[in-house]
Design a protein around this motif. Structure first.
Motif, mmCIF file in Angstrom:
data_model
loop_
_atom_site.group_PDB
_atom_site.id
_atom_site.type_symbol
_atom_site.label_atom_id
_atom_site.label_comp_id
_atom_site.label_asym_id
_atom_site.label_seq_id
_atom_site.Cartn_x
_atom_site.Cartn_y
_atom_site.Cartn_z
ATOM 1 N N ASP A 1 -30.634 -26.745 -1.908
ATOM 2 C CA ASP A 1 -30.435 -27.766 -2.903
ATOM 3 C C ASP A 1 -30.373 -29.156 -2.311
ATOM 4 O OD1 ASP A 1 -30.246 -25.433 -4.217
ATOM 5 O OD2 ASP A 1 -29.208 -26.707 -5.870
ATOM 6 N N ALA A 2 -29.944 -29.348 -0.837
ATOM 7 C CA ALA A 2 -29.557 -30.622 -0.298
ATOM 8 C C ALA A 2 -30.969 -31.372 0.259
ATOM 9 C CB ALA A 2 -29.099 -30.340 1.214
ATOM 10 N N ILE A 3 -32.045 -30.211 0.295
ATOM 11 C CA ILE A 3 -33.315 -30.673 0.455
ATOM 12 C C ILE A 3 -33.881 -31.375 -0.725
ATOM 13 C CG2 ILE A 3 -35.780 -30.064 0.942
ATOM 14 C CD1 ILE A 3 -34.384 -27.920 3.050
ATOM 15 N N ALA A 4 -33.733 -30.729 -1.851
ATOM 16 C CA ALA A 4 -34.256 -31.122 -2.956
ATOM 17 C C ALA A 4 -33.675 -32.508 -3.441
ATOM 18 C CB ALA A 4 -34.020 -29.973 -4.250
ATOM 19 N N VAL B 1 -34.085 -42.291 6.073
ATOM 20 C CA VAL B 1 -33.870 -40.884 7.044
ATOM 21 C C VAL B 1 -32.497 -40.564 6.319
ATOM 22 C CG1 VAL B 1 -33.359 -39.749 8.872
ATOM 23 C CG2 VAL B 1 -35.223 -41.544 8.677
ATOM 24 N N TRP B 2 -32.338 -39.328 5.824
ATOM 25 C CA TRP B 2 -30.922 -38.806 5.441
ATOM 26 C C TRP B 2 -30.614 -37.752 6.395
ATOM 27 C CZ3 TRP B 2 -29.650 -37.770 -0.464
ATOM 28 C CH2 TRP B 2 -29.881 -39.247 -1.202
ATOM 29 N N ARG C 1 -34.006 -38.095 -4.490
ATOM 30 C CA ARG C 1 -33.581 -39.547 -4.559
ATOM 31 C C ARG C 1 -34.220 -40.338 -3.461
ATOM 32 N NH1 ARG C 1 -30.842 -36.273 -6.559
ATOM 33 N NH2 ARG C 1 -29.140 -36.627 -8.097
ATOM 34 N N GLY C 2 -35.506 -40.030 -2.873
ATOM 35 C CA GLY C 2 -36.380 -40.920 -2.071
ATOM 36 C C GLY C 2 -36.409 -40.788 -0.808
ATOM 37 N N ALA C 3 -35.680 -39.890 -0.161
ATOM 38 C CA ALA C 3 -35.420 -39.887 1.184
ATOM 39 C C ALA C 3 -36.885 -39.435 1.862
ATOM 40 C CB ALA C 3 -34.546 -38.739 1.471
ATOM 41 N N ARG C 4 -37.195 -40.059 3.135
ATOM 42 C CA ARG C 4 -38.473 -39.873 3.712
ATOM 43 C C ARG C 4 -38.505 -38.517 4.632
ATOM 44 N NH1 ARG C 4 -40.197 -40.747 8.445
ATOM 45 N NH2 ARG C 4 -38.490 -42.129 9.206
ATOM 46 N N ALA C 5 -37.243 -38.290 5.047
ATOM 47 C CA ALA C 5 -36.953 -37.285 6.229
ATOM 48 C C ALA C 5 -35.603 -36.953 5.974
ATOM 49 C CB ALA C 5 -37.364 -37.619 7.511
ATOM 50 N N LEU C 6 -35.173 -35.586 6.497
ATOM 51 C CA LEU C 6 -33.830 -35.221 6.391
ATOM 52 C C LEU C 6 -33.684 -34.718 8.088
ATOM 53 C CD1 LEU C 6 -31.564 -34.671 4.590
ATOM 54 C CD2 LEU C 6 -32.601 -32.528 3.966
ATOM 55 N N GLU C 7 -32.563 -35.342 8.679
ATOM 56 C CA GLU C 7 -32.188 -34.890 10.014
ATOM 57 C C GLU C 7 -30.926 -34.043 10.048
ATOM 58 O OE1 GLU C 7 -32.930 -37.588 13.728
ATOM 59 O OE2 GLU C 7 -31.074 -37.963 12.989
ATOM 60 N N ALA C 8 -30.812 -33.264 10.931
ATOM 61 C CA ALA C 8 -29.496 -32.394 11.222
ATOM 62 C C ALA C 8 -29.447 -32.010 12.552
ATOM 63 C CB ALA C 8 -29.635 -31.244 10.341
ATOM 64 N N TYR C 9 -28.218 -31.578 12.933
ATOM 65 C CA TYR C 9 -27.850 -31.391 14.203
ATOM 66 C C TYR C 9 -26.920 -30.014 14.420
ATOM 67 C CZ TYR C 9 -28.189 -36.065 12.547
ATOM 68 O OH TYR C 9 -28.744 -37.402 11.928
ATOM 69 N N PRO C 10 -27.501 -28.874 14.106
ATOM 70 C CA PRO C 10 -27.211 -27.675 13.805
ATOM 71 C C PRO C 10 -26.689 -27.116 15.306
ATOM 72 C CG PRO C 10 -29.402 -27.440 13.645
ATOM 73 C CD PRO C 10 -29.090 -29.011 13.868
ATOM 74 N N VAL C 11 -26.009 -26.232 14.967
ATOM 75 C CA VAL C 11 -25.566 -25.210 16.330
ATOM 76 C C VAL C 11 -26.556 -24.081 16.651
ATOM 77 C CG1 VAL C 11 -23.834 -23.735 17.368
ATOM 78 C CG2 VAL C 11 -23.181 -25.767 16.191
ATOM 79 N N ASP C 12 -27.233 -23.877 17.923
ATOM 80 C CA ASP C 12 -27.931 -22.663 18.035
ATOM 81 C C ASP C 12 -26.803 -21.599 18.619
ATOM 82 O OD1 ASP C 12 -29.393 -20.566 18.989
ATOM 83 O OD2 ASP C 12 -30.951 -22.177 20.033
ATOM 84 N N THR C 13 -26.572 -20.650 17.924
ATOM 85 C CA THR C 13 -25.611 -19.547 18.054
ATOM 86 C C THR C 13 -26.206 -18.561 19.095
ATOM 87 O OG1 THR C 13 -26.363 -18.195 16.247
ATOM 88 C CG2 THR C 13 -24.193 -19.683 16.078
ATOM 89 N N LEU D 1 -36.924 -32.583 9.116
ATOM 90 C CA LEU D 1 -37.708 -32.136 7.979
ATOM 91 C C LEU D 1 -38.383 -33.182 7.329
ATOM 92 C CD1 LEU D 1 -38.861 -29.551 6.301
ATOM 93 C CD2 LEU D 1 -36.917 -30.297 4.709
ATOM 94 N N ASP D 2 -39.773 -33.156 7.368
ATOM 95 C CA ASP D 2 -40.491 -34.235 6.692
ATOM 96 C C ASP D 2 -40.610 -34.084 5.117
ATOM 97 O OD1 ASP D 2 -42.225 -36.121 5.718
ATOM 98 O OD2 ASP D 2 -43.696 -35.774 7.096
ATOM 99 N N LEU D 3 -40.217 -34.862 4.225
ATOM 100 C CA LEU D 3 -39.862 -35.042 2.743
ATOM 101 C C LEU D 3 -41.111 -35.525 2.150
ATOM 102 C CD1 LEU D 3 -36.338 -35.161 2.274
ATOM 103 C CD2 LEU D 3 -37.404 -33.127 2.639
ATOM 104 N N THR D 4 -42.115 -36.092 3.041
ATOM 105 C CA THR D 4 -43.332 -36.925 2.280
ATOM 106 C C THR D 4 -44.336 -35.882 1.878
ATOM 107 O OG1 THR D 4 -44.313 -37.434 4.344
ATOM 108 C CG2 THR D 4 -42.594 -38.915 3.342
ATOM 109 N N SER D 5 -44.401 -34.649 2.334
ATOM 110 C CA SER D 5 -45.623 -33.911 1.997
ATOM 111 C C SER D 5 -45.169 -32.824 0.887
ATOM 112 C CB SER D 5 -46.000 -33.201 3.432
ATOM 113 O OG SER D 5 -45.107 -32.425 4.038
#
Length: 194
Positions: free
Chosen positions: A132-135, A108-109, A140-152, A190-194
Motif C-alpha cells: 500500500d505504501a508503494i501505491a 524520491v520518497w 502522489r507522484g513519487a518517481r522512486a521509492l527508497e528504503a534501508y532494510p535489514v538483511d536478517t 523501486l522505480d515507480l515510473t514504469s
C-alpha cells in the motif's frame, strides 16, 4: 477470515496511530520521529514533544504514514513520504554516500519505519503495508521509492532493529538493491515510473 484494511494516517486517526506504534518496540517513545528530526533534536525532545510532532504531521496535507487495521483494530504502521521531509536521511552518511538518487530530489520518497503490534506479528502485515505504501507514493507522484532494510540472513538482530523492514519483504515487492554500505544493511530502490 481476518479483515485487513490499510488507511492513511490522518488527524482523525491519531489514537489509532498511537495504538499501532505502542504495541512493542521503540514506537511508543520514538513516535516515528527518528527520521524527521536531527539526532540532537531527537535527544533534546521529550515524549510529549514527539507526540506533538506526530500530531502536527497527521494534520498536514500529505499523511506521513499508513495504518494497518486487523478486524477493525489498529495493528501496524509504515512511514512513507518524500525523502526530503525525513531530514535525518540526508544527514546519515551511510545513505548519502551510497544512494543512487540525489538527496534534494523531491520525486524520491522513502519507506523508513515499520511498527507492528506484537499480537499481530507473523501475519505478513509488513508486506501488506509495503504494497500500500508503494501505491500511496505512486498515486502522489513519487518517481522512486527508497528504503534501508535489514538483511536478517547476515548476522543477528534484536527485534527493535527491524523497524527498518526486512530485505526479503522489499525484494518480494520488486525493490532492487543499489548499494550495501554495511554487510546487513542494503539500500533498495523501486522505480515507480514504469
Amino acid at each position: 477470515m481476518t479483515d485487513i484494511v490499510i488507511a492513511p494516517a490522518t488527524a482523525d486517526r491519531f489514537d489509532d496511530a498511537e495504538h499501532a506504534l505502542t504495541g512493542g518496540g521503540d514506537g511508543a517513545t520514538c513516535q516515528c520521529q527518528w527520521w524527521t528530526i536531527t539526532n540532537s533534536e531527537f535527544n533534546a525532545s521529550t515524549l510529549e514533544q514527539r507526540e506533538g510532532m506526530l500530531r502536527t504531521e497527521l494534520d498536514g496535507e500529505v499523511p506521513p504514514a499508513l495504518i494497518a487495521y486487523v478486524d477493525g483494530a489498529a495493528a501496524g504502521w509504515v512511514r512513507v513520504g518524500p525523502r526530503t521531509l525525513q531530514r535525518r536521511i540526508a544527514r546519515t552518511r551511510m545513505i548519502v554516500q551510497n544512494s543512487t538518487e540525489p538527496m534534494d530530489d523531491e520525486g524520491v520518497w522513502a519507506v523508513s519505519c515499520f511498527a507492528v503490534r506484537s499480537e499481530h506479528r507473523g501475519r505478513r502485515l509488513n508486506r501488506r503495508l509495503l504494497d500500500d505504501a508503494i501505491a500511496f507514493a505512486r498515486d502522489r507522484g513519487a518517481r522512486a521509492l527508497e528504503a534501508y532494510p535489514v538483511d536478517t540472513a547476515v548476522g543477528t538482530h534484536h527485534a527493535n532493529e527491524l523497524y527498518h523492514g526486512l530485505l526479503s519483504v522489499f525484494e518480494e515487492a520488486g525493490f532492487r538493491e543499489v548499494a550495501r554500505p554495511k554487510p546487513d544493511r542494503p539500500i533498495v530502490l523501486l522505480d515507480l515510473t514504469s
